[in-house]
Write a protein that holds these residues in place. Structure first.
Motif, PDB file in Angstrom:
ATOM      1  N   ARG A  86     -19.319  37.192  12.909  1.00  0.00           N
ATOM      2  CA  ARG A  86     -19.696  36.142  11.960  1.00  0.00           C
ATOM      3  C   ARG A  86     -20.127  36.731  10.617  1.00  0.00           C
ATOM      4  O   ARG A  86     -19.963  36.116   9.577  1.00  0.00           O
ATOM      5  N   TYR A 126      -7.635  32.220   5.480  1.00  0.00           N
ATOM      6  CA  TYR A 126      -8.032  31.760   4.161  1.00  0.00           C
ATOM      7  C   TYR A 126      -9.168  32.636   3.646  1.00  0.00           C
ATOM      8  O   TYR A 126      -9.986  33.134   4.429  1.00  0.00           O
ATOM      9  N   GLN A 181     -12.479  32.236   1.101  1.00  0.00           N
ATOM     10  CA  GLN A 181     -13.301  31.280   0.381  1.00  0.00           C
ATOM     11  C   GLN A 181     -14.380  32.051  -0.363  1.00  0.00           C
ATOM     12  O   GLN A 181     -15.275  32.633   0.234  1.00  0.00           O
ATOM     13  N   LEU A 201     -10.542  27.405  -1.919  1.00  0.00           N
ATOM     14  CA  LEU A 201      -9.998  28.044  -0.725  1.00  0.00           C
ATOM     15  C   LEU A 201      -8.594  28.576  -1.011  1.00  0.00           C
ATOM     16  O   LEU A 201      -7.735  27.854  -1.499  1.00  0.00           O
ATOM     17  N   LEU A 222      -5.198  30.257   0.518  1.00  0.00           N
ATOM     18  CA  LEU A 222      -4.402  30.573   1.697  1.00  0.00           C
ATOM     19  C   LEU A 222      -3.843  31.987   1.549  1.00  0.00           C
ATOM     20  O   LEU A 222      -3.196  32.307   0.550  1.00  0.00           O
ATOM     21  N   LEU A 234     -16.123  34.594   2.237  1.00  0.00           N
ATOM     22  CA  LEU A 234     -16.054  34.030   3.579  1.00  0.00           C
ATOM     23  C   LEU A 234     -14.578  33.965   3.972  1.00  0.00           C
ATOM     24  O   LEU A 234     -13.770  33.383   3.244  1.00  0.00           O
ATOM     25  N   LEU A 260     -11.899  32.604   6.498  1.00  0.00           N
ATOM     26  CA  LEU A 260     -11.748  31.522   7.462  1.00  0.00           C
ATOM     27  C   LEU A 260     -10.406  31.617   8.161  1.00  0.00           C
ATOM     28  O   LEU A 260      -9.375  31.847   7.536  1.00  0.00           O
ATOM     29  N   ILE A 266       2.709  24.181   8.406  1.00  0.00           N
ATOM     30  CA  ILE A 266       1.849  23.657   7.355  1.00  0.00           C
ATOM     31  C   ILE A 266       2.148  22.170   7.187  1.00  0.00           C
ATOM     32  O   ILE A 266       3.229  21.704   7.488  1.00  0.00           O
ATOM     33  N   GLY A 267       1.168  21.451   6.672  1.00  0.00           N
ATOM     34  CA  GLY A 267       1.410  20.048   6.373  1.00  0.00           C
ATOM     35  C   GLY A 267       0.911  19.113   7.438  1.00  0.00           C
ATOM     36  O   GLY A 267       1.234  17.928   7.436  1.00  0.00           O
ATOM     37  N   VAL A 268       0.125  19.661   8.355  1.00  0.00           N
ATOM     38  CA  VAL A 268      -0.511  18.841   9.369  1.00  0.00           C
ATOM     39  C   VAL A 268      -1.967  19.276   9.473  1.00  0.00           C
ATOM     40  O   VAL A 268      -2.392  20.236   8.841  1.00  0.00           O
ATOM     41  N   ARG A 269      -2.708  18.564  10.314  1.00  0.00           N
ATOM     42  CA  ARG A 269      -4.131  18.845  10.433  1.00  0.00           C
ATOM     43  C   ARG A 269      -4.391  20.284  10.843  1.00  0.00           C
ATOM     44  O   ARG A 269      -3.809  20.780  11.803  1.00  0.00           O
ATOM     45  N   GLN A 270      -5.289  20.926  10.113  1.00  0.00           N
ATOM     46  CA  GLN A 270      -5.704  22.279  10.442  1.00  0.00           C
ATOM     47  C   GLN A 270      -7.135  22.261  10.964  1.00  0.00           C
ATOM     48  O   GLN A 270      -7.982  21.543  10.448  1.00  0.00           O
ATOM     49  N   PHE A 324     -10.421  24.582  11.580  1.00  0.00           N
ATOM     50  CA  PHE A 324     -10.994  25.812  11.057  1.00  0.00           C
ATOM     51  C   PHE A 324     -12.049  26.390  11.989  1.00  0.00           C
ATOM     52  O   PHE A 324     -12.782  25.656  12.666  1.00  0.00           O
ATOM     53  N   GLY A 325     -12.130  27.712  11.978  1.00  0.00           N
ATOM     54  CA  GLY A 325     -13.236  28.402  12.610  1.00  0.00           C
ATOM     55  C   GLY A 325     -14.427  28.439  11.667  1.00  0.00           C
ATOM     56  O   GLY A 325     -14.348  27.971  10.531  1.00  0.00           O
ATOM     57  N   PRO A 326     -15.535  29.032  12.115  1.00  0.00           N
ATOM     58  CA  PRO A 326     -16.752  29.056  11.293  1.00  0.00           C
ATOM     59  C   PRO A 326     -16.723  30.108  10.189  1.00  0.00           C
ATOM     60  O   PRO A 326     -17.564  30.079   9.289  1.00  0.00           O
TER      61      PRO A 326
END
Lengths: 113, 110
Positions: free
Chosen positions: A9, A35, A37, A43, A45, A88, A90, A98-102, A104-106
């Protein structure tokens, strides 16, 4: 939400070190992403893997090296980083491409000294 | 080159008020418009998303309004609550690219 996990982390490293970030997704997805950040930028990519094949590399310096051994795991190998690489990092996954719901991890908070 | 412009940069709203965040894009090839919510120490999480075949989508207190001709879309949070305090990102995708806006920091005062 524990669908996407990232380790470590937090990471502090010197410019001459070599380290790796790990991401694991437990959602049965076929696409994974890295990603960056940072405080002063949106953000960004970095890399996209779809069915374990890298499909995007958005002009990322070679000191960042991704690895996707299977559709559940994604690594980001780091070497000779610069202080401006502190950010950070991610990981995300999605069902397909790509182009659909992603999801994310913490994130891993990386500090380069 | 900023493909997605988001405003305002920060927003302060009283509890019970309406929060409105706007995004504008340039490329007409984009066909997926999500909003993500991010709390400190967490990764972004999808809040609501829209495709260009509809002009509005509502999920609970959250509504996306989409104006295809103006290439703009917005997030409306009705009855804003202190628990909504977070950073909100719009994003656009054409199936090949996924671009996030710079984010809006929302603070809802109790």
């Amino acid at each position: 939400e524990t669908g996407v996990t990232q380790t470590p982390r937090h990471l502090v490293m010197g410019m001459t070190n070599k380290k790796s970030l790990k991401c694991e997704q437990h959602l049965g997805h076929n696409a994974m992403y890295w990603y960056k950040q940072s405080a002063k930028k949106p953000l960004e990519l970095m890399f996209v893997y779809n069915f374990k094949e890298q499909t995007e590399n958005n002009s990322v310096p070679s000191r960042f090296s991704p690895e996707c051994p299977n559709s559940s795991h994604l690594f980001l190998h780091l070497h000779t980083l610069q202080p401006e690489d502190s950010a950070l990092y991610l990981c995300a996954s999605s069902q397909d491409g790509i182009g659909v719901r992603q999801f994310f991890g913490p994130g891993t908070r990386l500090t380069v000294l | 080159q900023q493909q997605v412009k988001q405003s305002p940069q920060s927003l302060i709203v009283q509890k019970g008020g309406i929060s409105i965040i706007n995004c504008a894009y340039e490329n007409t090839a984009f066909d997926y418009f999500p909003w993500y919510q991010q709390f400190p120490g967490k990764g972004p999480a999808l809040l609501i998303a829209i495709r260009p075949d509809v002009s509005e989508k509502k999920e609970g207190r959250f509504t996306i309004s989409f104006n295809k001709s103006a290439k703009q879309f917005s997030l409306h949070i009705m009855d804003s609550q202190p628990g909504d305090s977070a950073t909100y990102f719009c994003a656009v995708s054409d199936g090949q690219n996924f671009v996030f806006g710079p984010g809006t920091r929302l603070s809802v005062l109790p």
